[in-house]
Design an enzyme around this catalytic site. Sequence first.
Site, short mmCIF file in Angstrom:
data_model
loop_
_atom_site.label_atom_id
_atom_site.label_comp_id
_atom_site.label_asym_id
_atom_site.label_seq_id
_atom_site.Cartn_x
_atom_site.Cartn_y
_atom_site.Cartn_z
N ASP A 263 0.86 -1.18 0.00
CA ASP A 263 0.00 0.00 0.00
C ASP A 263 0.89 1.23 0.00
OD1 ASP A 263 -3.22 0.42 0.73
OD2 ASP A 263 -1.96 2.17 1.06
N ASP A 290 10.41 0.44 -2.36
CA ASP A 290 10.34 0.51 -3.82
C ASP A 290 11.21 -0.56 -4.49
OD1 ASP A 290 8.62 2.63 -3.59
OD2 ASP A 290 10.16 4.16 -3.85
N ASP A 306 -7.62 -2.78 -5.33
CA ASP A 306 -8.78 -2.31 -4.57
C ASP A 306 -8.61 -0.80 -4.48
OD1 ASP A 306 -10.99 -2.06 -3.01
OD2 ASP A 306 -10.22 -3.18 -1.30
N CYS A 359 -15.32 0.39 -4.19
CA CYS A 359 -16.56 0.33 -3.41
C CYS A 359 -17.36 1.59 -3.71
CB CYS A 359 -16.29 0.17 -1.92
SG CYS A 359 -15.15 1.39 -1.21
#
Length: 428
Positions: A263, A290, A306, A359
Amino acid sequence: MRLGGRLAAAIEVLSDIESRHRPAADALKDWGQSHRFAGSGDRAVIGNIVYDALRRKRSATWIFDSSEPRALAVGALLLQWGMSPEAINEALEGDRFAPAPLSETELSLLSSRSLSDAPDEIRADCPDWCVPLAQEAFGEDWVSELQALSGRPPLDLRANTLLSSRERVLEAISSTGAAPGDYLVDAIRIPPIDGDGRHPNVQTSDEFKSGWFEVQDIGSQMAAALACVSHGMQVLDYCAGAGGKTLALSAAMKNSGQIFAHDAERQRLSPIFERLRRAGCRNVQAVTDDEALRALEGQMDLVLVDAPCTGSGTWRRRPDAKWRLTEKQLDTRVSEQSSILETVKRFLKPGGRIAYITCSFFPQENAHRVASFLEANPDFTSMDPATLWQQTFREGSERARLSSEGMTLSPARTGTDGFFFAALQKRS
């Protein structure tokens, strides 16, 4: 506390939310900390009133011709709790902590106004600027779809098959009213609560602490299942966050292969380590730097995205977000989504797939993003949503909204939060 005192507290919290432009959860937490006399049951009911008031904000404002916190809180009891004006006044009578009973003016408004006569955007409890987006997403069903997004949500669980089974979990939490969920063999649903009810705190149970299940909306579980992972795959969960879908993928892969959880906001990954330990997931490793991320380029069978989004599909759980959301925030999210899709394609091996998830029900974040990506990347194709649904769930495809770009799940159609899913395959 009696209902009158709880209603007064909810009005106070709603005033705080409005005056300080802050999330409902923060305002409720602060109120609880400064009113230690209120028990957990009191705080739960006050929270119910506050969230119901925000879910039905436009409806209550139209009925009372006022957007004052009192109108919204009383509107919650009328519209979401199903109480009559007479029942509300009876509950307030004799309670010295209660707000004033409904006035003659308020009673007159209630007797002369019916939501069936209200404009569509009022009945949908929708911000004006979101109306054309809802119309594009849902067509002639847009009002009923947004009404479903203004109701109370269920509490959904996913049985963790690495350590238990749905049958064992259902037996262990049988007192909660839990039942098998639709679509998936691991899904469990505890129905929405009514009135002053409260969902059980399942996360304090020994079974949860032992990793038998996770709290996860069935729509989120379905999105993870549609990614169609299999044993031995190499998977990058690029926007892993707290790891809900990561855990679902790990269980589906039965701890085989490798999942890399990443993330961009590293602090969002913090909860994943304890969750992985509790769930018994051994095929997941967090990737935060990275250099380690670059080593994955060209190696992945699947990249799960997501994507950061407006969260419009979760309005029934976070109704305050509906009223804070702006067109500028939507534009920011769209830009981020396009950038992420362009970034993650380099991690795929030939024949690999991107599972793109939001979402949100906004087409700008969903079908438009897929179409734009495919136009700019002719070496990718969109996998047929109907085929994906049939392979994953076997039946019930008429309940999802399928298009050439992907599929949309919704409270009105699939009984889930609002989710979008698309699978984009790189040509071999």
